[in-house]
Motif scaffolding. Structure first.
Motif, PDB file in Angstrom:
ATOM      1  N   SER A   1       0.841  -1.199   0.000  1.00  0.00           N
ATOM      2  CA  SER A   1       0.000   0.000   0.000  1.00  0.00           C
ATOM      3  C   SER A   1       0.877   1.250   0.000  1.00  0.00           C
ATOM      4  N   ASN A   2       2.086   1.166   0.534  1.00  0.00           N
ATOM      5  CA  ASN A   2       3.011   2.305   0.399  1.00  0.00           C
ATOM      6  C   ASN A   2       3.339   2.583  -1.065  1.00  0.00           C
ATOM      7  N   VAL A   3       3.558   1.519  -1.828  1.00  0.00           N
ATOM      8  CA  VAL A   3       3.837   1.745  -3.254  1.00  0.00           C
ATOM      9  C   VAL A   3       2.630   2.391  -3.920  1.00  0.00           C
ATOM     10  N   ILE A   4       1.440   1.881  -3.627  1.00  0.00           N
ATOM     11  CA  ILE A   4       0.233   2.438  -4.253  1.00  0.00           C
ATOM     12  C   ILE A   4       0.050   3.910  -3.863  1.00  0.00           C
ATOM     13  N   LYS A   5       0.281   4.221  -2.572  1.00  0.00           N
ATOM     14  CA  LYS A   5       0.082   5.591  -2.098  1.00  0.00           C
ATOM     15  C   LYS A   5       1.185   6.540  -2.557  1.00  0.00           C
ATOM     16  N   HIS A   6       2.434   6.079  -2.459  1.00  0.00           N
ATOM     17  CA  HIS A   6       3.543   7.019  -2.594  1.00  0.00           C
ATOM     18  C   HIS A   6       4.360   6.865  -3.868  1.00  0.00           C
ATOM     19  N   ALA A   7       4.165   5.768  -4.588  1.00  0.00           N
ATOM     20  CA  ALA A   7       5.029   5.571  -5.755  1.00  0.00           C
ATOM     21  C   ALA A   7       4.271   4.929  -6.916  1.00  0.00           C
ATOM     22  N   GLY A   8       2.953   4.961  -6.811  1.00  0.00           N
ATOM     23  CA  GLY A   8       2.176   4.181  -7.765  1.00  0.00           C
ATOM     24  C   GLY A   8       1.897   4.908  -9.063  1.00  0.00           C
TER      25      GLY A   8
ATOM     26  N   HIS B   1       8.791  -4.022  -5.306  1.00  0.00           N
ATOM     27  CA  HIS B   1       9.401  -3.103  -6.261  1.00  0.00           C
ATOM     28  C   HIS B   1       8.527  -1.875  -6.488  1.00  0.00           C
ATOM     29  N   ASP B   2       9.161  -0.743  -6.746  1.00  0.00           N
ATOM     30  CA  ASP B   2       8.389   0.406  -7.200  1.00  0.00           C
ATOM     31  C   ASP B   2       9.186   1.176  -8.242  1.00  0.00           C
ATOM     32  N   GLN B   3       8.485   1.998  -8.996  1.00  0.00           N
ATOM     33  CA  GLN B   3       9.149   2.826  -9.998  1.00  0.00           C
ATOM     34  C   GLN B   3       8.909   4.300  -9.719  1.00  0.00           C
TER      35      GLN B   3
ATOM     36  N   LEU C   1       9.838   7.860  -7.144  1.00  0.00           N
ATOM     37  CA  LEU C   1      11.029   8.699  -6.956  1.00  0.00           C
ATOM     38  C   LEU C   1      11.943   8.168  -5.861  1.00  0.00           C
ATOM     39  N   GLY C   2      11.453   7.222  -5.097  1.00  0.00           N
ATOM     40  CA  GLY C   2      12.255   6.696  -4.000  1.00  0.00           C
ATOM     41  C   GLY C   2      12.108   7.554  -2.756  1.00  0.00           C
ATOM     42  N   PHE C   3      12.617   7.077  -1.643  1.00  0.00           N
ATOM     43  CA  PHE C   3      12.559   7.852  -0.391  1.00  0.00           C
ATOM     44  C   PHE C   3      13.687   7.391   0.520  1.00  0.00           C
ATOM     45  N   ASP C   4      13.890   8.144   1.573  1.00  0.00           N
ATOM     46  CA  ASP C   4      14.981   7.839   2.493  1.00  0.00           C
ATOM     47  C   ASP C   4      14.444   7.006   3.649  1.00  0.00           C
TER      48      ASP C   4
ATOM     49  N   GLY D   1      15.497   7.833   7.110  1.00  0.00           N
ATOM     50  CA  GLY D   1      14.977   9.104   7.616  1.00  0.00           C
ATOM     51  C   GLY D   1      13.539   9.035   8.124  1.00  0.00           C
ATOM     52  N   VAL D   2      12.877   7.905   7.919  1.00  0.00           N
ATOM     53  CA  VAL D   2      11.484   7.797   8.391  1.00  0.00           C
ATOM     54  C   VAL D   2      11.486   7.730   9.918  1.00  0.00           C
ATOM     55  N   PRO D   3      10.839   8.683  10.590  1.00  0.00           N
ATOM     56  CA  PRO D   3      10.901   8.698  12.049  1.00  0.00           C
ATOM     57  C   PRO D   3      10.027   7.615  12.666  1.00  0.00           C
TER      58      PRO D   3
ATOM     59  N   GLU E   1      -2.857  10.080  12.153  1.00  0.00           N
ATOM     60  CA  GLU E   1      -3.522   8.956  11.493  1.00  0.00           C
ATOM     61  C   GLU E   1      -2.624   8.148  10.578  1.00  0.00           C
ATOM     62  N   ARG E   2      -1.428   8.639  10.304  1.00  0.00           N
ATOM     63  CA  ARG E   2      -0.566   7.882   9.402  1.00  0.00           C
ATOM     64  C   ARG E   2       0.846   7.777   9.970  1.00  0.00           C
ATOM     65  N   GLY E   3       1.721   7.142   9.195  1.00  0.00           N
ATOM     66  CA  GLY E   3       3.112   7.084   9.612  1.00  0.00           C
ATOM     67  C   GLY E   3       3.478   5.885  10.464  1.00  0.00           C
ATOM     68  N   ARG E   4       2.688   4.817  10.412  1.00  0.00           N
ATOM     69  CA  ARG E   4       3.015   3.623  11.212  1.00  0.00           C
ATOM     70  C   ARG E   4       3.428   2.414  10.369  1.00  0.00           C
ATOM     71  N   GLY E   5       3.372   2.561   9.045  1.00  0.00           N
ATOM     72  CA  GLY E   5       3.634   1.407   8.185  1.00  0.00           C
ATOM     73  C   GLY E   5       5.059   0.886   8.274  1.00  0.00           C
ATOM     74  N   ILE E   6       6.008   1.786   8.080  1.00  0.00           N
ATOM     75  CA  ILE E   6       7.417   1.376   8.125  1.00  0.00           C
ATOM     76  C   ILE E   6       7.782   0.879   9.528  1.00  0.00           C
ATOM     77  N   PHE E   7       7.238   1.554  10.546  1.00  0.00           N
ATOM     78  CA  PHE E   7       7.471   1.131  11.930  1.00  0.00           C
ATOM     79  C   PHE E   7       7.030  -0.321  12.131  1.00  0.00           C
ATOM     80  N   ILE E   8       5.842  -0.650  11.631  1.00  0.00           N
ATOM     81  CA  ILE E   8       5.316  -2.014  11.773  1.00  0.00           C
ATOM     82  C   ILE E   8       6.221  -3.018  11.043  1.00  0.00           C
TER      83      ILE E   8
ATOM     84  N   ASP F   1      15.475  -2.950   4.078  1.00  0.00           N
ATOM     85  CA  ASP F   1      16.467  -2.245   3.288  1.00  0.00           C
ATOM     86  C   ASP F   1      15.767  -1.688   2.044  1.00  0.00           C
ATOM     87  N   TYR F   2      16.117  -0.478   1.646  1.00  0.00           N
ATOM     88  CA  TYR F   2      15.486   0.127   0.457  1.00  0.00           C
ATOM     89  C   TYR F   2      16.596   0.616  -0.447  1.00  0.00           C
ATOM     90  N   ARG F   3      16.576   0.220  -1.714  1.00  0.00           N
ATOM     91  CA  ARG F   3      17.668   0.628  -2.599  1.00  0.00           C
ATOM     92  C   ARG F   3      17.218   0.778  -4.043  1.00  0.00           C
TER      93      ARG F   3
END
Ligand SMILES: Nc1ncnc2c1ncn2[C@@H]1O[C@H](COP(=O)(O)OP(=O)(O)O)[C@@H](O)[C@H]1O
Ligand SMILES: Nc1ncnc2c1ncn2[C@@H]1O[C@H](COP(=O)(O)OP(=O)(O)O)[C@@H](O)[C@H]1O
Lengths: 138, 122, 138, 122
Positions: free
Chosen positions: C56-63, C85-87, C89-92, C95-97, C106-113, C122-124
């Motif tokens: 869902s991160n790919v769909i929301k942020h890179a879809g 995989h995503d195509q 812009l990528g992200f750091d 750096g995700v707090p 209401e958001r910001g828990r996906g990467i934490f989980i 790892d993201y590259r």
């Protein structure tokens, strides 16, 4: 365009213990397909069944412990296609007889079942072995 | 293969505790049925109520049980067959071959060893 | 040797309606794994969850509607690896707090989980875009 | 999104008939809760007993309901939370944020709008 396609390429060890996994993935596909008008329970059972029959044929008749068992399932629009690969000696699909219902033989019903449930079934050589391709309009 | 045994009025009741009867466990079931019959159990009732999936090799194991019971003048009845499994029997035209009852009690009540359909025929 | 490996390569349209399908395939894997000593219900939920979060991160942020969403799951021995995989812009990732439990955002828990449930994340960049790789010893 | 509404002793009981609350339906749930509150329903009880899976965006929708009920001096209680969903609340430290009751009756009986844990504190 491939953007409306669902495609699964699966590799498992050549062992009967994984038949349930692949069959269940087939069921899952039936349940989560968008826009399917038919009876999903029946479709789920049938996908489970053709996958199980085709994969167990490879394990029984063309299997080698050293090779992965490969299956590819794709759905594009209302076209479902399943490809099951093997690296055995191959066989003559057209020569497989239809089972005689009076004959209580314990085997020989797998291809019959696949043919009955799918619209087209085809077996051919590839550069790496053979592939059984089964298609159905959903 | 997870199977349990019980004795009921002189019959051996087998409960097959698996969701699938397929190429992974059908050989084991077939061998098990044969062993039971060879060790003297002639009246077998197999409860399939937990089985929601049967493939062609599973049908083969059931056919083997049926044929071997016949050879030994015993009995091999199926109970608790789910509707999807029943349609497998229909697809392969085995519905009239197997002795099928809704439940264990029905199978015991009709302990003739005849197929339930036979009585209705001519 | 690849003969004891289970590998799934899946492509779906970039749409949230398919999250359930992929999540359920993850659950299926947990249930049908041989030799897993832990609690399969928990593993099933967790695989479902990390797959759902990553996709869902790919769909929301890179879809992009024009591209397929690609995920690869492989299990070899007791090593599980998931690549999404995503195509975009990528992200750091670093750096995700970490979400502040006092903050009812209401958001910001996906990467934490994902980080919490997997052993390594790892993201590259790849030659075709980016990949989020999540690994876990089973 | 499949949701049904019911009135119980002045509260609005919502039954969410989906197995998953995830990025596919969380936005819809969030908007729906907001509309309800804006149209005057201030005491909401959300029955999650059919939900076996929640992701972070589902948590977000529940948090939105919780916050908006607070802003309107209303109430947003959860009932029928399955244990796996409960562990999602624990993982994200939201257990003490939400007002959670075993069943609808429990939520109605304790209609204070206070969190059930508050009474036990200090
Ligand atoms: N992948 C395969 N490679 C080689 N032979 C095969 C393969 N699949 C099927 N066959 C042959 O076709 C026959 C019929 O298959 P099937 O109808 O499934 O019955 P069964 O496997 O029970 O014999 C098999 O006995 C086998 O000889
Ligand atoms: N595949 C991705 N491509 C681009 N950005 C991403 C991707 N995955 C995550 N992000 C970024 O990381 C942030 C944190 O992600 P996450 O913890 O899942 O929270 P949320 O998606 O709810 O904002 C997102 O807000 C987004 O900016």
């Amino acid at each position: 365009m491939t953007r409306n396609r669902i495609k699964l390429e699966i590799e498992i060890p050549t062992q009967t213990r994984y038949l349930g996994l692949i069959g269940n993935i087939g069921e899952q596909l039936a349940w989560d397909l968008s826009d399917y008008g038919g009876d999903r329970d029946v479709l789920a059972y049938n996908l489970n069944l053709v996958l199980t029959e085709a994969l167990s044929n490879v394990i029984k008749h063309a299997g080698s412990d050293n090779q992965a068992l490969r299956v590819c399932i794709s759905i594009e629009g209302n076209s479902l296609s399943i490809q099951v690969h093997d690296q055995g000696l191959g066989f003559d699909l057209e020569g497989v007889p239809c089972p005689d219902p009076e004959d209580l033989c314990e085997r020989g019903r797998g291809i019959f079942i696949i043919r009955h449930l799918m619209d087209s079934v085809d077996y051919r050589k590839t550069d790496k072995g053979n592939v059984l391709e089964m298609k159905k309009k959903l | 293969m997870n199977i349990t045994l019980d004795n009921k009025d002189g019959s051996t009741l087998l409960r097959f505790h698996e969701e699938r009867l397929d190429a992974h466990n059908s050989k084991e079931l077939k061998d098990y049925l044969l062993e039971l019959m060879d060790s003297g159990s002639k009246k077998l009732i197999l409860d399939l109520s937990e089985v929601r999936f049967v493939d062609s090799s599973g049908l083969g194991a059931l056919l083997s049980g049926h044929k071997n019971a016949g050879l030994r003048e015993g009995r091999f009845a199926l109970v608790g067959v789910q509707s999807r499994v029943q349609s497998m029997f229909e697809l392969t035209r085995l519905t009239r071959v197997f002795e099928i009852y809704p439940g264990v009690e029905d199978a015991l009540a009709d302990g003739t060893g005849e197929r339930p359909h036979d009585s209705k025929q001519d």
